[in-house]
Enzyme design. Structure first.
Site, mmCIF file in Angstrom:
data_model
loop_
_atom_site.group_PDB
_atom_site.id
_atom_site.type_symbol
_atom_site.label_atom_id
_atom_site.label_comp_id
_atom_site.label_asym_id
_atom_site.label_seq_id
_atom_site.Cartn_x
_atom_site.Cartn_y
_atom_site.Cartn_z
ATOM 1 N N LEU A 134 0.817 -1.213 0.000
ATOM 2 C CA LEU A 134 0.000 0.000 0.000
ATOM 3 C C LEU A 134 0.848 1.259 0.000
ATOM 4 C CD1 LEU A 134 -2.758 -0.988 2.606
ATOM 5 C CD2 LEU A 134 -2.813 -1.216 0.124
ATOM 6 N N MET A 141 9.421 4.797 8.365
ATOM 7 C CA MET A 141 9.207 3.835 9.445
ATOM 8 C C MET A 141 9.229 2.396 8.936
ATOM 9 S SD MET A 141 8.608 5.352 12.422
ATOM 10 C CE MET A 141 7.565 4.194 13.286
ATOM 11 N N VAL A 185 3.869 -0.556 4.418
ATOM 12 C CA VAL A 185 2.487 -0.920 4.737
ATOM 13 C C VAL A 185 1.973 -1.844 3.637
ATOM 14 C CG1 VAL A 185 0.158 -0.094 5.204
ATOM 15 C CG2 VAL A 185 2.127 1.292 5.883
ATOM 16 N N ASP A 201 1.780 14.884 12.134
ATOM 17 C CA ASP A 201 2.146 14.743 10.717
ATOM 18 C C ASP A 201 0.896 14.645 9.857
ATOM 19 O OD1 ASP A 201 3.879 14.634 8.573
ATOM 20 O OD2 ASP A 201 4.174 12.461 8.692
#
Length: 495
Positions: free
Chosen positions: A233, A238, A241, A349
């Site tokens: 996705l 980080m 996904v 964010d």
């Protein structure tokens, strides 16, 4: 030759070259867009024009002649499970070169997507006989939709022609899921090396991969926990996904943390606390936490999969949102922030790529997780968490971060959604606010106040906006609704 003479010759040559670049000839039946320091300055008409070299740049050339485009052949399933082949030809002309240049990423793509969406929605409610006998009705509906929506893109549609033919075979007892997928499946087209077909609407549904999703590559995991992964996705600092499936075939979004981050024990502890906090705010306007393992190898977090493109994708393809849609977006995001803030969490964010446009309203994703970065030494004096263009002044100066920080980002998100941002170099925020619909100017101006104490709360925003719009009906324009439909679980078949 004397040095002075050489210098004089060079200067004369430079002057002649500069004068030559000052003159710009625009061909007949065309126009050119001039930008100064990255900002639109003027539109050049056909003929002889003068521009200022170095300062002015001719960035775009637009053909003003009438064009005829052929929409890739569509196969539509009627109510009685028959397939109809449809060829569509659209005759259009650019009427406003500036709007056509900046209104959408590609007005040709936008016309095609709107055409496909309107045609499919019209025929989906018909049986085969009516569909074949209603070509004139379908053409009128198609022309009306194009005429209404393309005007804001600087396009004038002249004619639409539909050619229809029925396939002889009957689709035998399709499941509701298959029928839905068939109705939104575009024509088969060649793909790039990554498996994604070129062009946007003709690649509506390809091999079970929705627009914006990437097929799994060799180095991607196939399973995390009990979830089978089917596509990518998105990817960020980080981690990655993935789109996943539970044993019960429910779709989830699985965030897998990068291994170098997962090796830090402090990060794992903070990530575990963030997962707990995220579980408190899931619900009406956010993604609910389904499962997680902060101690896994690597750590991961599974949330509800929200079918729909990001606001960033919508703005890139469709341009600024109409006031009705903008209002529902603003209220939905404000409701989400109200709930998040009530749990003592600051998103930090908020931006268009972290807002998902779903059929039921906007949803905020990726909140609070950035806090975990604080514990691994990434927040030094010169390091700022967040995204440039959405950072509140206190994030840049190192002042305390509060809920008001999210309200500043909220104001900037609405500026982007309304077409008043991003700001080019040298453009003031005050002048950009003049491009906003009047009903939003007051709220957004207060949100963008440099003093956090003067910004409204999310509850204040809800109270202010609830007085200004009582509209009913679908909050999404037809082209955006189609984008959302393509992310629906019924259209995504697991590979």
């Amino acid at each position: 030759m004397e040095p002075v003479l050489i210098v004089l010759i060079i200067l004369v040559a430079l002057v002649i070259r500069t004068l030559f670049k000052t003159v710009y000839i625009v061909r007949e039946a065309s126009a050119a867009i001039v930008e100064r320091f990255g900002r639109y300055t003027r539109t050049l008409d056909p003929g002889l024009n003068f521009v200022i070299p170095i300062i002015d740049k001719v960035r775009f050339r637009v053909d003003l002649r009438e064009q005829v485009m052929a929409v890739p052949q569509q196969q539509v399933v009627t109510q009685d499970n028959r397939r109809v082949d449809i060829d569509i030809f659209v005759s259009y002309q650019v009427s406003d070169a500036r709007a056509a240049t900046y209104g959408v990423t590609s007005y040709v793509q936008a016309i095609e997507q709107l055409t496909v969406a309107t045609m499919r929605r019209t025929i989906d409610g018909m049986d085969l006989e009516r569909a074949l006998n209603s070509r004139e009705e379908i053409t009128i509906d198609l022309l009306a939709a194009l005429d209404r929506d393309t005007a804001r893109w600087g396009i004038r549609v002249h004619r639409v022609e539909c050619k229809m033919g029925a396939l002889p075979t009957l689709i035998q007892d399709p499941t509701p899921q298959q029928a839905h997928a068939d109705r939104y499946r575009g024509p088969v087209a060649p793909t790039h090396g990554d498996g994604v077909a070129p062009g946007t609407p003709q690649s509506l549904v390809r091999s079970g991969i929705a627009p914006g999703h990437r097929p799994l590559r060799q180095d991607d995991p196939r399973r995390i926990g009990r979830y089978r992964l089917t596509a990518v996705l998105g990817q960020g600092g980080m981690g990655t996904v993935y789109l996943g499936q539970s044993p019960g075939q429910r779709l989830v979004a699985v965030k897998v943390i990068r291994r170098e981050l997962s090796e830090d024990t402090t990060f794992r502890k903070r990530f575990a606390r963030e997962i707990e906090a995220a579980g408190l705010v899931g619900g009406f306007h956010t993604a609910s936490v389904v499962d997680a393992d902060p101690h896994g190898d690597p750590p991961w977090l599974a949330t509800e999969y929200i079918p729909g493109p990001s606001l960033h994708e919508v703005l890139s393809q469709q341009g600024a949102l109409p006031p009705r849609t903008l209002h529902t977006l603003a209220v939905g995001v404000a409701e989400a922030l109200e709930r998040i803030h009530a749990r003592g969490i600051v998103h930090r964010d908020l931006k268009p790529s972290n807002v998902i446009i779903s059929g039921s309203g906007p949803r905020i994703i990726d909140f609070g997780i950035a806090r975990a970065l604080d514990s691994i030494g990434l927040t030094s004096t010169n390091y700022v968490l967040g995204t440039q263009g959405f950072l509140a002044p206190e994030q840049l100066t190192g002042a305390p971060i509060t809920h008001a920080t999210d309200l500043y980002a909220f104001g900037m998100v609405l500026c982007h959604a309304a077409g008043a941002a991003p700001l080019p170099d040298g453009e003031s925020l005050e002048s950009a606010l003049s491009l906003l619909p009047s009903r939003f100017v007051g709220v957004i101006t207060r949100c963008l106040d440099h003093d956090p104490s003067r910004r409204p709360t999310a509850t204040d925003v809800l109270e202010l906006l609830s007085r200004s719009d009582q509209s009913t009906g679908d909050w999404l324009p037809l082209p955006v609704r189609t984008m959302v439909d393509l992310y629906n679980p019924l259209t995504i078949a697991a590979p």
